[in-house]
Design an enzyme around this catalytic site. Sequence first.
Site, mmCIF file in Angstrom:
data_model
loop_
_atom_site.group_PDB
_atom_site.id
_atom_site.type_symbol
_atom_site.label_atom_id
_atom_site.label_comp_id
_atom_site.label_asym_id
_atom_site.label_seq_id
_atom_site.Cartn_x
_atom_site.Cartn_y
_atom_site.Cartn_z
ATOM 1 N N ARG A 122 0.722 -1.242 0.107
ATOM 2 C CA ARG A 122 -0.141 0.109 -0.141
ATOM 3 C C ARG A 122 0.904 1.190 -0.143
ATOM 4 O O ARG A 122 0.763 2.155 -0.947
ATOM 5 C CB ARG A 122 -0.782 -0.079 1.169
ATOM 6 C CG ARG A 122 -1.822 1.104 1.327
ATOM 7 C CD ARG A 122 -2.772 1.061 2.677
ATOM 8 N NE ARG A 122 -1.909 0.945 4.035
ATOM 9 C CZ ARG A 122 -1.351 2.066 4.453
ATOM 10 N NH1 ARG A 122 -1.742 3.146 4.029
ATOM 11 N NH2 ARG A 122 -0.671 1.878 5.791
ATOM 12 N N THR A 171 11.259 4.692 5.991
ATOM 13 C CA THR A 171 10.226 5.270 6.620
ATOM 14 C C THR A 171 9.401 4.080 7.186
ATOM 15 O O THR A 171 8.254 4.218 7.641
ATOM 16 C CB THR A 171 9.178 6.318 5.846
ATOM 17 O OG1 THR A 171 9.133 5.676 4.763
ATOM 18 C CG2 THR A 171 9.918 7.649 5.734
ATOM 19 N N ARG A 200 10.791 0.627 8.891
ATOM 20 C CA ARG A 200 11.016 -0.088 10.268
ATOM 21 C C ARG A 200 12.768 0.100 10.097
ATOM 22 O O ARG A 200 13.199 -0.555 9.405
ATOM 23 C CB ARG A 200 10.639 -1.392 10.715
ATOM 24 C CG ARG A 200 9.051 -1.123 11.050
ATOM 25 C CD ARG A 200 8.634 -0.318 12.282
ATOM 26 N NE ARG A 200 7.100 -0.421 12.625
ATOM 27 C CZ ARG A 200 6.310 0.252 12.098
ATOM 28 N NH1 ARG A 200 6.643 1.334 11.081
ATOM 29 N NH2 ARG A 200 5.206 0.340 12.415
ATOM 30 N N GLU A 249 14.252 2.612 19.515
ATOM 31 C CA GLU A 249 13.624 4.117 19.584
ATOM 32 C C GLU A 249 13.022 4.181 21.011
ATOM 33 O O GLU A 249 12.372 3.176 21.472
ATOM 34 C CB GLU A 249 12.166 4.026 18.441
ATOM 35 C CG GLU A 249 12.875 4.105 17.154
ATOM 36 C CD GLU A 249 11.456 3.971 16.123
ATOM 37 O OE1 GLU A 249 10.406 3.883 16.325
ATOM 38 O OE2 GLU A 249 11.845 3.888 15.030
#
Length: 359
Positions: free
Chosen positions: A169, A264, A266, A295
Amino acid sequence: MAPSKIAVLDDYQKLSEPPFETLKSSGYDVTIFTDTLLPYNHPNTPQDAKDALVKRLEPFEIISSMRERTPFPAELINRLPNLKLLLTTGGRNASIDVKACTARGVPVAGTTMGSGRSPDSTTQHCVALILALARNIPQDDAVMKAGGWQTTFATGLAGKVFGTVGLGRLGVSVSKIMHIAFGMKIVAWSTNLTQETADEKAKAAGLPIEDQNGEKTFKVVSREELFSSADVVSIQLVLSERSRGLITSDDLGRMKKSAFFVNTSRGPIVVEDDLLEAAQKGSIRGVGLDVYEIEPLPQSNRWRTIRWGEEGRSQVVLTPHMGYVEEDNITDMYQQQVENILRWQKGQAMLTVFKDSGY
């Protein structure tokens, strides 16, 4: 009877406060954590940090998590005796061991994502990172504020090659914009991608399958050709055991010295040390990252500490995993979590219940 305790984790902007405030009248005690502790299942996380996470989470019956910011492996789940309901955001989450939760009788429920408006938040952020690199936006902003003027040149994208690793997508959405808005030629690769599938995706996106010269709109190429031919390489894969560590120095070493690399998706899809080495050597023109191995990105991490763009090093643009972080999106997900808590309390069927991690 003491109120049931809810922990809302990793809410950096405190957007959960208004929706979760409404639960207090239903007998819940809500604690919001605005920081993130080290991931329990990372190989470099020491035992005392694991114990600190357990100590934080142990009192709570309901835990609200935000995407993969705090992973829930089986060992952590089994150290939380009071846990009765685990909530996350989105329709899937590879960082939660759903089977371990099910074995404990702990349901896991997510949310639907986004407003349905197109292009979605992550697509917009990916395109913004590409443009920031190509047009030197962060660097020129810093130069201007320091009293300087032109110090380098921008990179045009028109007619160049955009390589998408993954054509799901988001891969389709970003590729469509880069093709229509900038006239870029699109090449694509992933492990099982076929030209037939790529043609179907082009058609579904409202694009012609090929141009008047027979050139495919989404041209499927080999992994080697994508990395060697693309002027922009964009990672658009979901993180799974198959994709973890997929992109290595072999791939990066094939890239043009003038090319940009953008992730953008992982962080762990790319071997971080390999990408750092390529950027330090300046073997590619620029790197744009919104995602990282750990993170929030540790203060000592080399992405933060190296003076990028100097002494032959690549230009680097970093953002703190902002791809999906729009106020409306986050607020809507928290509202869905509150609704699921109330449904669970009443014994009603919850929305977006996980049977597995969704991958």
